[in-house]
Design a protein around this motif. Structure first.
Motif, PDB file in Angstrom:
ATOM      1  N   TYR A  69     -33.502 -32.009  61.593  1.00 42.79           N
ATOM      2  CA  TYR A  69     -33.715 -31.156  60.556  1.00 42.79           C
ATOM      3  C   TYR A  69     -32.605 -31.011  59.616  1.00 42.79           C
ATOM      4  O   TYR A  69     -31.662 -31.023  59.906  1.00 42.79           O
ATOM      5  CB  TYR A  69     -33.888 -29.535  61.232  1.00 42.79           C
ATOM      6  CG  TYR A  69     -35.214 -29.819  61.981  1.00 42.79           C
ATOM      7  CD1 TYR A  69     -36.644 -29.462  61.554  1.00 42.79           C
ATOM      8  CD2 TYR A  69     -35.192 -29.968  63.254  1.00 42.79           C
ATOM      9  CE1 TYR A  69     -37.675 -29.295  62.350  1.00 42.79           C
ATOM     10  CE2 TYR A  69     -36.166 -30.229  64.330  1.00 42.79           C
ATOM     11  CZ  TYR A  69     -37.495 -29.629  63.578  1.00 42.79           C
ATOM     12  OH  TYR A  69     -38.645 -29.825  64.611  1.00 42.79           O
ATOM     13  N   CYS A  70     -32.896 -30.690  58.319  1.00 35.49           N
ATOM     14  CA  CYS A  70     -31.713 -30.816  57.445  1.00 35.49           C
ATOM     15  C   CYS A  70     -31.888 -29.507  56.548  1.00 35.49           C
ATOM     16  O   CYS A  70     -32.902 -28.923  56.276  1.00 35.49           O
ATOM     17  CB  CYS A  70     -31.698 -31.928  56.462  1.00 35.49           C
ATOM     18  SG  CYS A  70     -30.198 -31.894  55.341  1.00 35.49           S
ATOM     19  N   SER A  71     -30.700 -28.883  56.286  1.00 35.19           N
ATOM     20  CA  SER A  71     -30.787 -27.621  55.407  1.00 35.19           C
ATOM     21  C   SER A  71     -31.345 -27.924  54.316  1.00 35.19           C
ATOM     22  O   SER A  71     -31.608 -26.705  53.530  1.00 35.19           O
ATOM     23  CB  SER A  71     -29.178 -26.892  55.293  1.00 35.19           C
ATOM     24  OG  SER A  71     -28.261 -27.829  54.660  1.00 35.19           O
ATOM     25  N   CYS A  72     -31.314 -29.037  53.730  1.00 36.96           N
ATOM     26  CA  CYS A  72     -31.778 -29.150  52.256  1.00 36.96           C
ATOM     27  C   CYS A  72     -33.480 -28.846  52.219  1.00 36.96           C
ATOM     28  O   CYS A  72     -34.222 -28.855  51.339  1.00 36.96           O
ATOM     29  CB  CYS A  72     -31.616 -30.505  51.796  1.00 36.96           C
ATOM     30  SG  CYS A  72     -32.442 -32.075  52.485  1.00 36.96           S
ATOM     31  N   PHE A  73     -34.156 -28.881  53.484  1.00 31.90           N
ATOM     32  CA  PHE A  73     -35.531 -28.652  53.797  1.00 31.90           C
ATOM     33  C   PHE A  73     -35.565 -27.108  53.273  1.00 31.90           C
ATOM     34  O   PHE A  73     -36.757 -26.747  52.923  1.00 31.90           O
ATOM     35  CB  PHE A  73     -35.979 -28.886  55.157  1.00 31.90           C
ATOM     36  CG  PHE A  73     -35.829 -30.215  55.770  1.00 31.90           C
ATOM     37  CD1 PHE A  73     -35.777 -31.313  55.039  1.00 31.90           C
ATOM     38  CD2 PHE A  73     -36.251 -30.182  57.088  1.00 31.90           C
ATOM     39  CE1 PHE A  73     -35.901 -32.584  55.474  1.00 31.90           C
ATOM     40  CE2 PHE A  73     -36.160 -31.493  57.676  1.00 31.90           C
ATOM     41  CZ  PHE A  73     -35.963 -32.621  56.901  1.00 31.90           C
ATOM     42  N   ILE A  85     -37.730 -37.788  55.517  1.00 31.42           N
ATOM     43  CA  ILE A  85     -36.503 -37.832  56.367  1.00 31.42           C
ATOM     44  C   ILE A  85     -35.583 -38.194  55.086  1.00 31.42           C
ATOM     45  O   ILE A  85     -35.353 -39.175  54.536  1.00 31.42           O
ATOM     46  CB  ILE A  85     -36.387 -38.931  57.264  1.00 31.42           C
ATOM     47  CG1 ILE A  85     -37.324 -38.579  58.362  1.00 31.42           C
ATOM     48  CG2 ILE A  85     -35.167 -39.198  57.836  1.00 31.42           C
ATOM     49  CD1 ILE A  85     -37.585 -39.727  59.294  1.00 31.42           C
ATOM     50  N   CYS A  86     -34.725 -37.057  54.933  1.00 31.01           N
ATOM     51  CA  CYS A  86     -33.718 -37.045  53.656  1.00 31.01           C
ATOM     52  C   CYS A  86     -32.582 -37.989  54.120  1.00 31.01           C
ATOM     53  O   CYS A  86     -32.407 -38.566  55.173  1.00 31.01           O
ATOM     54  CB  CYS A  86     -33.313 -35.667  53.434  1.00 31.01           C
ATOM     55  SG  CYS A  86     -32.249 -35.045  54.660  1.00 31.01           S
ATOM     56  N   THR A  87     -31.823 -38.234  52.891  1.00 26.05           N
ATOM     57  CA  THR A  87     -30.598 -39.307  53.105  1.00 26.05           C
ATOM     58  C   THR A  87     -29.491 -38.620  53.691  1.00 26.05           C
ATOM     59  O   THR A  87     -28.655 -39.469  54.303  1.00 26.05           O
ATOM     60  CB  THR A  87     -30.364 -40.096  51.940  1.00 26.05           C
ATOM     61  OG1 THR A  87     -29.772 -39.085  50.978  1.00 26.05           O
ATOM     62  CG2 THR A  87     -31.405 -40.881  51.420  1.00 26.05           C
ATOM     63  N   HIS A  88     -29.564 -37.307  53.947  1.00 26.65           N
ATOM     64  CA  HIS A  88     -28.582 -36.588  54.614  1.00 26.65           C
ATOM     65  C   HIS A  88     -28.671 -37.117  56.299  1.00 26.65           C
ATOM     66  O   HIS A  88     -28.008 -37.544  57.020  1.00 26.65           O
ATOM     67  CB  HIS A  88     -28.556 -35.047  54.487  1.00 26.65           C
ATOM     68  CG  HIS A  88     -28.603 -34.594  53.214  1.00 26.65           C
ATOM     69  ND1 HIS A  88     -29.523 -33.899  52.788  1.00 26.65           N
ATOM     70  CD2 HIS A  88     -27.498 -34.804  52.392  1.00 26.65           C
ATOM     71  CE1 HIS A  88     -29.047 -33.739  51.544  1.00 26.65           C
ATOM     72  NE2 HIS A  88     -28.037 -34.279  51.212  1.00 26.65           N
ATOM     73  N   ILE A  89     -29.996 -36.855  56.763  1.00 27.92           N
ATOM     74  CA  ILE A  89     -30.411 -37.335  57.974  1.00 27.92           C
ATOM     75  C   ILE A  89     -30.104 -38.577  58.291  1.00 27.92           C
ATOM     76  O   ILE A  89     -29.524 -39.237  59.278  1.00 27.92           O
ATOM     77  CB  ILE A  89     -31.709 -36.954  58.194  1.00 27.92           C
ATOM     78  CG1 ILE A  89     -31.945 -35.459  58.430  1.00 27.92           C
ATOM     79  CG2 ILE A  89     -32.468 -37.581  59.753  1.00 27.92           C
ATOM     80  CD1 ILE A  89     -33.416 -34.995  58.619  1.00 27.92           C
TER      81      ILE A  89
END
Ligand SMILES: [Zn+2]
Length: 193
Positions: A69-73, A85-89
């Motif tokens: 899970y990313c905070s950008c969600f 799946i963002c590129t932070h993940i």
């Protein structure tokens, strides 16, 4: 180290075969710029990069119940991004792949050339020792019985001596393998096809 990064990317691509080249590239930029920091168990902080469209200075990535899970969600675009799946993940996964490949293992290598081959270790070592192999055909003149070059890598998370029985074309040998310290990516390089 270049080879290590290449392997870490290879694993990322294997895990996400449908992701675009630009997705991989952005993850790599984040990783190479050293933006990923481990913050605790299954928590990472990723520094935002304005050049990649980040609006915040940091993002928090968590791994929970088998998912990232990313905070950008939680941003305005959250609903759209949640399923992605963002590129932070992706950068965190790359970071973890790299760390794993860079970690110590204890290994021994056995190289043989045979038509029929088998390596067996006593049951007492099961669960403690892993065996991976790479096989290449070196002579296929006899199509039904091609000759192979086989590389076995026997490895463990701790140093130990492993007894093994190696069968090569009816010739049986008892081996005593001393597992010595190396890095995980060496094992991967040795058994890459
Ligand atoms: Zn994100």
């Amino acid at each position: 180290m270049r080879e290590l990064v290449d392997l870490a990317i290879e694993r990322l691509r294997e895990d996400f075969p449908n992701k675009s080249r630009s997705w991989v590239r952005r993850a790599l930029i984040r990783f190479m710029k050293g933006t990923v920091r481990e913050f605790g168990e299954n928590v990472w902080v990723v520094r935002g990069l304005p050049e990649l469209g980040d609006k915040y200075p940091t993002y928090v990535v968590r791994f929970k119940d088998g998912r990232y899970y990313c905070s950008c969600f939680e941003s305005n675009w959250g609903l759209r991004r949640r399923s992605e799946i963002c590129t932070h993940i992706a950068a965190v996964i790359l970071y973890r792949n790299y760390k794993r490949l860079d970690s110590d293992v204890y290994a021994s290598v056995v190289n043989i050339e045979c038509t029929d081959y088998y390596l067996e270790i006593p049951s007492e070592f099961r669960g403690k020792v892993r065996i991976v192999k790479s096989v290449k055909v070196i002579d296929a003149a006899d199509k039904l019985n091609p000759r192979h070059r086989v590389t076995y890598v026997i490895y463990s998370s701790e140093p130990m001596e492993v007894r093994a029985r190696l069968t090569c074309d009816g010739d049986v040998r008892e081996l005593s393998l001393k597992l010595s310290r190396t890095r995980r990516y060496i094992v991967e390089l040795l058994t890459r096809d």
